[in-house]
Each structure stands twice: as C-alpha cells, then as structure tokens.
Motif scaffolding. Structure first.
Motif, short mmCIF file in Angstrom:
data_model
loop_
_atom_site.label_atom_id
_atom_site.label_comp_id
_atom_site.label_asym_id
_atom_site.label_seq_id
_atom_site.Cartn_x
_atom_site.Cartn_y
_atom_site.Cartn_z
N PRO A 162 0.83 -1.21 0.00
CA PRO A 162 0.00 0.00 0.00
C PRO A 162 0.86 1.26 0.00
N GLU A 163 2.12 1.14 0.45
CA GLU A 163 3.12 2.22 0.47
C GLU A 163 2.79 3.35 1.44
N ALA A 164 1.50 3.62 1.67
CA ALA A 164 1.14 4.65 2.64
C ALA A 164 -0.03 4.15 3.47
N GLY A 165 -0.13 4.64 4.71
CA GLY A 165 -1.09 4.10 5.67
C GLY A 165 -2.51 4.60 5.51
N SER A 166 -2.68 5.76 4.88
CA SER A 166 -4.04 6.31 4.77
C SER A 166 -4.42 6.50 3.31
N MET A 175 6.12 3.14 2.94
CA MET A 175 7.22 4.10 3.02
C MET A 175 6.89 5.14 4.07
N LEU A 176 7.90 5.57 4.77
CA LEU A 176 7.74 6.67 5.71
C LEU A 176 8.52 7.87 5.20
N GLY A 177 7.99 9.06 5.51
CA GLY A 177 8.68 10.27 5.08
C GLY A 177 8.20 10.78 3.73
N LEU A 178 7.04 10.30 3.28
CA LEU A 178 6.48 10.79 2.02
C LEU A 178 6.03 12.25 2.17
N PRO A 179 6.01 13.00 1.07
CA PRO A 179 5.58 14.40 1.15
C PRO A 179 4.17 14.51 1.76
N THR A 180 3.97 15.49 2.58
CA THR A 180 2.71 15.84 3.25
C THR A 180 2.31 14.86 4.36
N GLU A 181 3.15 13.91 4.68
CA GLU A 181 2.78 12.89 5.67
C GLU A 181 2.50 13.49 7.05
N THR A 182 1.39 13.07 7.66
CA THR A 182 1.04 13.52 9.00
C THR A 182 1.08 12.33 9.96
N GLU A 183 0.89 12.64 11.24
CA GLU A 183 0.91 11.57 12.23
C GLU A 183 -0.23 10.57 11.99
N GLU A 184 -1.37 11.09 11.51
CA GLU A 184 -2.50 10.22 11.16
C GLU A 184 -2.09 9.18 10.12
N ASP A 185 -1.35 9.67 9.13
CA ASP A 185 -0.92 8.76 8.05
C ASP A 185 -0.01 7.67 8.60
N MET A 186 0.88 8.06 9.51
CA MET A 186 1.80 7.08 10.10
C MET A 186 1.02 6.04 10.89
N LYS A 187 0.13 6.54 11.73
CA LYS A 187 -0.66 5.62 12.55
C LYS A 187 -1.56 4.75 11.70
N GLY A 188 -1.94 5.29 10.54
CA GLY A 188 -2.78 4.53 9.61
C GLY A 188 -2.17 3.19 9.24
N ILE A 189 -0.84 3.13 9.26
CA ILE A 189 -0.15 1.87 8.94
C ILE A 189 -0.54 0.81 9.97
#
Lengths: 621, 234
Positions: free
Chosen positions: A370-374, A410-424
C-alpha cells in the motif's frame, strides 16, 4: 585448461573461490586474437548479486553474438580478496579469460543503485585504471556507465568517459563500430569522445561545463564543443519482442540470489506512482509477445537446467495476457517439477487461484504494497490501492487457507502527518481482524502480519524530485510513531514491525539527487575505506560524514532542501520522453491529493508518446 | 532403475564444494533431459546420492553419484548426453545399472585410493622420502583426533591399507566412509608431526583415484570399485 588469475594459495584462503574462476555452463569463450573488441561488463557488487541481474545477461548475450566482440564479466571482489589484491597489486581480471581489465578496449559498468558508488571506484582502483577520466590515456579502456542511476550520472561524472542513457539494445553496436574505426585511425582519445557524443543516448561528461549560482544550485550546464548535443535523449527498444533476449544464460556454480530462469514479460509500468523512478524512466509500457515468451521459457529452462522460472516486470498483473502465460507455464512445466515463482501480483481471485496451484499455501505469504497508511496519502502518491481492495483480497486469501501477510510502506512521504503514520498500524489491525472473522475450523493458527517500512528517498525524474527529504531524526521518529501505535492495537501479537536503517537512506538521498560536486566526496569516502555500502555490516556512516565535511559539502543542501519549481537540476540535460511539465503537474496534483489515471484508463499526456509505440498506441491498431 | 554414475572432477572445478557439485548435477540432469525420479511430497527433489564428498581443493577421477531413473538409455548414450552439457572440469566416465538389491553408494564406501604430491616450491628438504619409509614401518601411529567431546587419541595405522612412494608421488589406499574416515591430509600431517617436517598449508596436491566397497568379512577385506558393482547397459 584455463589458467586462473589467482593462485591456488589465494583461492584456498578466501571465501567462495567459485566467485572468481569463471568457466560456468554457458559462459562464452572466444579466441582473443580473433576478435577486434574486448569488452569487460561489470556489475559492481559481489558475484552472487551481479550474476542475478537480467540486464547484464541480455547485453552479454547481445555483444557475444557478434564475432568481432568478446564480452566478458567482472564483479566486485569481496572484502577478503580486495585486501589481497591491493596488497599484492594483482590487477582486476575478467572471469572468462582471467586477463586484466586494464588491457581491454571497454569497461562497462551497470549502475543499479546509489549505494554501489564506492564499489565502482574499487573496480577502477583494482583494475589499475586512473579514477578520473581525464587522466586516462590510449593505454586504458573507455569506461562507460549505464543503468537506472545513469539518469543522474553527475555525482559520477568525473570517473566515467561516457554514459549510455537508456536501454542498451539500441545503440551499442553503433558505438562499437565507431570504436573499431577509431582504433585503427590513430586519432586521439578526445577525438573518439567527441564522435561518440554524436551517437544518440551517449553522454560524455567531459564535454560539458557546469556553472553554479551563489546559492549552490546550477546556473547553466552547457556543451563546451559543437559535437556535444545540449540534450541527451533516452534510448529505448520499441519492439521488445523482436530484440535480443538470452536463450543460454550463464549458470553459476554457487547459488546466486536469482538461481532461476527470469522471464521479462514487459518493460515500463502504466501505474504512475509518484515516488517511483522506474515507473517514469521506462515509459511507455511495452509488452513482449506471448509466443516469444513461451519459446524463451522453453529454451532457457532447457539450456540452464534451472528448476525454477520467475516472471519479471514492474507490475505483472498489468500484463494483458498474464492468465494465458501463467496457465501455460503451469501446464507445461509443473509436471516436470519446475517451480513457478510469481512476483508480487495484485491479490485477487485470479492470482489466489494461480498461487494455490504453484505454492504451498501454508508456507507462502501474501504481499501487499500500500506504500502509505491512509487513503489520503495513497492519493498523494497516486498509489491506486484502496483499503477495500486490500481487505477484500486478504479476506479471500484467508478463506483460501493463507495466514501470512506482508505489508510494505514508506515513511517520510511528502505531506505525511501523524494520522498517516498511525494509519499503517490501523490497516494492519484491520487485516488481522479480518483474519479472525474466518471460522476457527478454517484457520491455520494465528495470523502473521509483517509490516515493513522503508524511508522515502526523492528520485530524479519523478513528480517528487522537488520534495524535501526527512532528516535521520525525522525518519526514526516516524518509525517510532508506527511502532508505538502497533503496540497499542488489539491484535499486536499478530503484527511484526521492521524498519529500515536511516543513515544509509540519507546517503542514498544525497547521491540520488547529487551534482558533480558530490563526486569528490565519493572518492574521499572510498579512500577512507568505504566499500560495499549497501551491506549493513560494512556501512560506515561516520566516514561518509567526514568525507562530505572535508569536501566542504552541506548534506542538507541535497536532502532536506525543498527545490524551487524553476531550479535547474543536474539531470535536466537528459530527455526521458516524460516532460518536466508533466512531472510538475503531478507534483501539484500530489498536493491537491488528486489521483491521475493509469495509462490504460486514459492518457495524461506525460510525453512518452513521442517514442511512437507501447501502451500509448495500444488501441490505435 | 538405479544407476551409478562415475565422474572426474579436475582443473578449476576443484574449487567447487560438495553442495555446489550436488546442485551442478541436478541442473545437468535437466539439461541432458535424463528421466530421473523425484521424491513424493509438495517439494519433490531428485533421487540422487553421492558416495563420498570431496573436499575443496582436491581433484578426482573416481567420484560416484547414484540416481534413480524411470527408463535408461544405453550407457554409451547416457554418458554422451551428459558430457554434452557439462562444463570443463567435470566429465562423466561411466553409467551403470545397479542390481535392485544394491545399497546406496554412501553407505558402502570402505576405502579410497589417493595420489598425493607436493606442490612445486613446497617440497620438504631432501631425505624426507627415507623418513617417510620409516614412518610407514611403524606398527602404530597415534594421533589426536577431534571428536564431539574434545580430543581423542587414535591409532590410524590400521586404516592405512597401503602406502608407498612412486618417484615423488605418494600412493595410498586408506579407510574411507562412515566407519573410519582417514583423510590423506591427516595422514601427511601425522607424518610431518612425527618426522619434525613442517608441511605448510597448500603444500599438498591431493588427487582421488578410486573409491571402493568392501565385499569381504571381518577377517579379510575384499575391496571392489563402486563402478564394478553395476553393469553396462547395451
């Protein structure tokens, strides 16, 4: 019998002597007196890795089809032999003839990843060829680079006589013919370089001057002679069916990473993920003909004796005749006890059915990237995989007996927020929940979900080439957030989390978008002992940091700085067909969280149609 | 049908270890399209077993591998077909049908012939041959052998069935296999230790000539080459 370059005493004291003896099944031997050109083809990593690379096998076969050329192989000596060769001044040799590379006409080096740059200097060093191209004479081979990292060759510009930008099948013979003429002409090395620069796709760095602005960015990059073109156009094979493809790949004695027949079914990818360099570089998507693939599979299995065949492409599920091909392989080779290995297919009813035929369900795992969590961030990166699709695929698989899932992010993608990280973590939890919805009698114990994150590195020729990259601390903080959130999930015991090293990612980021100035630091790092940087146990971040410092280079300039839209990039002189205007549009769409269609859903006018083939013209015949 | 293949291993291939030789033969069988049998189960493997692993650095003209096939070509054809797909350094010498009752090669190995010589530039000082004759005349040769539980003193003299010099070459027949496995290198080391002659690493070139089974009884050995236990297929 062949005489080896290394004595028995050396071969008996180093690890895996078979790395250096050549003579494998299907290795090509020729009479050296009977050829005009000796070409040493190098993959600058250890034998088992280098031997697994398809591109070199294609070019090795292609060159050796010509009677006047003998193409031989060379790989990086492992650390143990490296020391011995330095100490005893043994010149680097090729595997076939076991003769010194320095006596060859050409040394071709494929540049597959940034972390092999010190290994390239090792090759030159051990071969006893001067590091700087300008210091080479007619006694030395021409050193030519190719592969994906040649699309930003500038950090290596000083060390190569030329780069080949694009797919090797198209212009190499022309270059070789030119070389043969030059060799008998008595003209100077510079003369040849100027002639070579006129062949499409050939970039001769010494024929270009770079001027910098006060802030360190490029002001102009221009040819310093009329022979050198302003733009270098990527070379591409339009018809990937009627072209070179090896029928007799070399079979290593020791187990290579790819100990199998590799069938490249297509080049390019229709998807357009915004972080993906390969997806832009190899546009447009071109499929190989099904009949050709069937014939190749037969011939290669017969000639190698491998017990496994694997499909290769950026996105196999998009190959239009995948069903037919896979069923053919199963019918034809399954009964001969040949394993069929399918690369990460999109998980759906078709792929699950196929996988259940070729693998042991209990032992194999499902892979999702999925590459990103959200969903928000997946829209930013244009990864068209939705949570619904993942849960649907996983559900079907769990009902079919699977219990292991691998998830890549991936972590550190442009515009990534804490929500996106936790989404993983949340996504992993939802998949685990889905597993436990399957009736107990149908399940095979606990489910095992492995979550892996790598850190995002912005690459040239992608919509994210303008993006700022995270610092090491920011990367590690993100991994910490994910780890913490996973620990908070109900099914945490079913979820395992791995993350990548951060130091090496930062270095990759510098080299990926580096300019000519970076070259000095690479040499400095090599001289300090950096080598095999992609191998964890040999990576010395401290030495690299010293090297940058001593060369007066600011790491942040290359990594954490967000580039202005009109900045001149070191790689701007290369034309890959995909236009800068398209990449800029995509960069904007990313910020608007706007998804772009894939090439089959509709053309987005990226520019690759200029090549006149592939997916761009699929429905026009 | 069970087939015994005899092969030679020489030249650069001496650097290929036993596990890789196994992999090499598996791929060679496929290249030659030998109708080999596979085991049952989800990941079937070829039915193939080697007589006695040869150490890295050694050459041989008497190596054996047993395979099971569904149908066999004539011996001559099979040898030709295999040799057509071999790399330089491994040649197939013979292909023989084993009786249904025969045991696999590994379990019956009892002895092997070796030729050992000193590599050029590594020859011991003059007089070593006389010392070697004296060494062979000993009635017992005690050495420290490494075991799982440390070291153990053993007499290797009974395991030396024959040993003599032919010119500069040491010819030996020694016990091999699962009961008592005496490596030529160990014999030479014990000679060196006894005679006070230093035999540095890489000094020896070891070449295996043949491997035998023992068809005799407790009282008398009757060594037969593994090859002789099978017969040619016409």
């Amino acid at each position: 019998m062949r005489k080896l370059a290394l004595s028995d005493e050396i071969l008996m004291t180093i690890e895996k002597p078979a790395r250096y003896i050549g003579g494998e099944v299907n290795a090509v031997m020729k009479e050296k007196e009977a050829v005009d050109i000796r070409f040493a083809m190098c993959f600058p990593d250890v034998y088992e890795i280098g031997m697994s690379h398809l591109g070199i096998q294609i070019l090795y076969d292609m060159f050796n089809q010509r009677e006047d050329i003998w193409c031989e192989r060379v790989y990086s000596p492992w650390m143990d032999l490296h020391k011995v060769m330095k100490e005893k001044q043994i010149p680097l040799f090729t595997l076939e003839s076991q003769e010194p590379v320095k006596n060859f006409d050409w040394l071709g080096i494929t540049i597959q990843y940034e972390m092999c740059y010190t290994n390239i200097l090792q090759i030159l060093d051990l071969a006893q060829i001067p590091f700087e191209a300008v210091n080479r004479t007619k006694e030395h081979p021409f050193v030519i680079g190719g592969g994906p990292c040649a699309y930003n060759p500038e950090p290596l510009a000083d060390y190569f006589d030329m780069f080949y930008i694009g797919e090797g099948e198209t212009q190499y013979f022309r270059l070789m013919d030119l070389y043969k003429e030059w060799k008998v002409s008595g003209a100077s090395r510079e003369d040849f370089l100027k002639q070579a620069a006129q062949i499409p796709g050939i970039y001769v760095p010494s024929l270009y001057e770079v001027n910098y602005k006060e802030d360190g960015t490029i002001n102009t990059m221009q040819p310093n002679c009329p022979e050198a073109p302003e733009k270098i156009k990527k070379q591409m094979v339009l018809d990937v069916t009627d072209t070179f493809y090896p029928e007799k790949p070399v079979v290593p004695y020791i187990k290579a990473t790819q100990d199998r027949v590799v069938l490249e079914i297509q080049r390019g990818c229709i998807r357009g993920c915004r972080f993906c360099q390969a997806g832009m570089l190899y546009r447009p998507t071109r499929e190989r003909d099904l009949e050709m693939l069937k014939k190749s599979a037969y011939a290669m299995l017969k000639n190698t004796g491998h017990e496994e065949i694997s499909l290769s492409s950026l996105s196999s599920s998009d190959y239009s005749q995948l069903g037919e091909l896979v069923n053919f392989l199963i019918d034809e080779f399954g009964s001969k006890n040949i394993n069929i290995s399918l690369p990460s297919l999109r998980i759906d009813a078709f792929s699950l059915d196929v996988m259940s035929k070729v693998q042991d369900i209990r032992k194999s795992s499902l892979t999702f990237a999925p590459e990103a969590g959200s969903q928000r961030l997946r829209d930013v990166i244009n990864k068209g995989l939705t949570e619904e699709v993942i849960l649907e695929g996983a559900g079907q698989a769990f009902e079919g007996g699977w219990s292991r899932v691998k998830l890549y992010f991936m972590l550190g993608l442009p515009t990534e927020t804490e929500e996106d990280m936790k989404g993983i973590a949340w996504l992993a939890e939802k998949i685990a929940k889905r597993y436990y919805e399957v009736p107990k009698e149908q399940r095979h114990g606990k489910c095992q979900i492995t979550v892996s994150t790598s850190f995002f590195v912005p690459k040239p020729f992608t919509p994210f080439q303008w993006a700022k990259m995270c610092t090491k601390e920011e990367f590690l903080h993100r991994a910490y957030v994910v780890n913490h959130e996973i620990k908070d999930q109900l099914n945490r015991k079913s979820i395992k989390y791995n993350w990548h090293e951060a130091d090496v990612t930062v270095l990759e980021g510098i080299l990926a978008r580096g300019d000519r100035k970076v070259g000095a630091a690479i040499r400095r790092a090599y001289e300090k002992g950096c080598l095999y940087d992609s191998w964890n146990e040999f990576f010395h971040n401290d030495l690299w940091l010293e090297a940058f410092e001593e060369c007066g280079l600011d790491i942040d300039f290359y990594t954490t700085r967000e580039r202005a839209l009109d900045e001149v990039f070191p790689w701007d002189f290369i034309d890959i067909g995909v236009s800068r205007a398209f990449l800029e549009r995509e960069w904007k769409h990313a910020h608007e969280e706007k998804v772009t269609k894939n090439c089959r859903q509709g053309c987005s006018g990226c520019g690759a149609a200029v090549f006149g083939g592939g997916v761009c013209y699929e429905h026009q015949n | 049908m069970n087939i015994r293949i005899k092969f030679r291993k020489y030249g650069c291939l001496k650097f290929i270890g036993h596990l890789d030789v196994m992999r090499y033969f598996q791929k060679a069988m496929r290249r030659a399209e030998i109708d080999i049998c596979f085991s049952e189960g989800f990941s079937p493997h070829m039915i193939m077993s080697f007589a006695a692993p040869l150490g890295v650095g050694l050459t041989s003209e008497g190596e054996y591998v047993d395979i099971a096939v569904k149908e066999s070509l004539s011996s001559k054809e099979a040898v030709q077909r295999l040799n057509a797909v071999m790399a330089e350094g491994i040649d197939v010498v013979s292909w023989r049908l084993l009786p249904d009752t025969s045991k696999n090669a590994m379990s019956i190995v009892a002895a092997a012939d070796y030729e050992v010589r000193f590599r050029e530039g590594y020859e011991p000082e003059d007089g070593w041959k006389d010392r070697f004759q004296e060494f062979l005349a000993l009635s017992e040769i005690q050495i420290l052998k490494e075991t799982k539980r440390g070291h153990q003193e053993v007499d290797i003299r009974p395991w030396i069935y024959d040993c003599h010099l032919e010119g500069d070459v040491i010819i030996m027949q020694v016990s091999t296999g699962s009961v008592h496995n005496l490596k030529p290198e160990l014999l030479m080391k014990s000679f060196g230790d006894w005679a006070g002659i230093e035999i540095p690493p890489f000094a020896l070139l070891v070449h295996r000539k043949e491997i035998y089974a023992d068809l005799g009884n407790e009282h008398k050995r009757k060594l037969v080459t593994l090859e002789a236990l099978g017969e040619e297929i016409g």
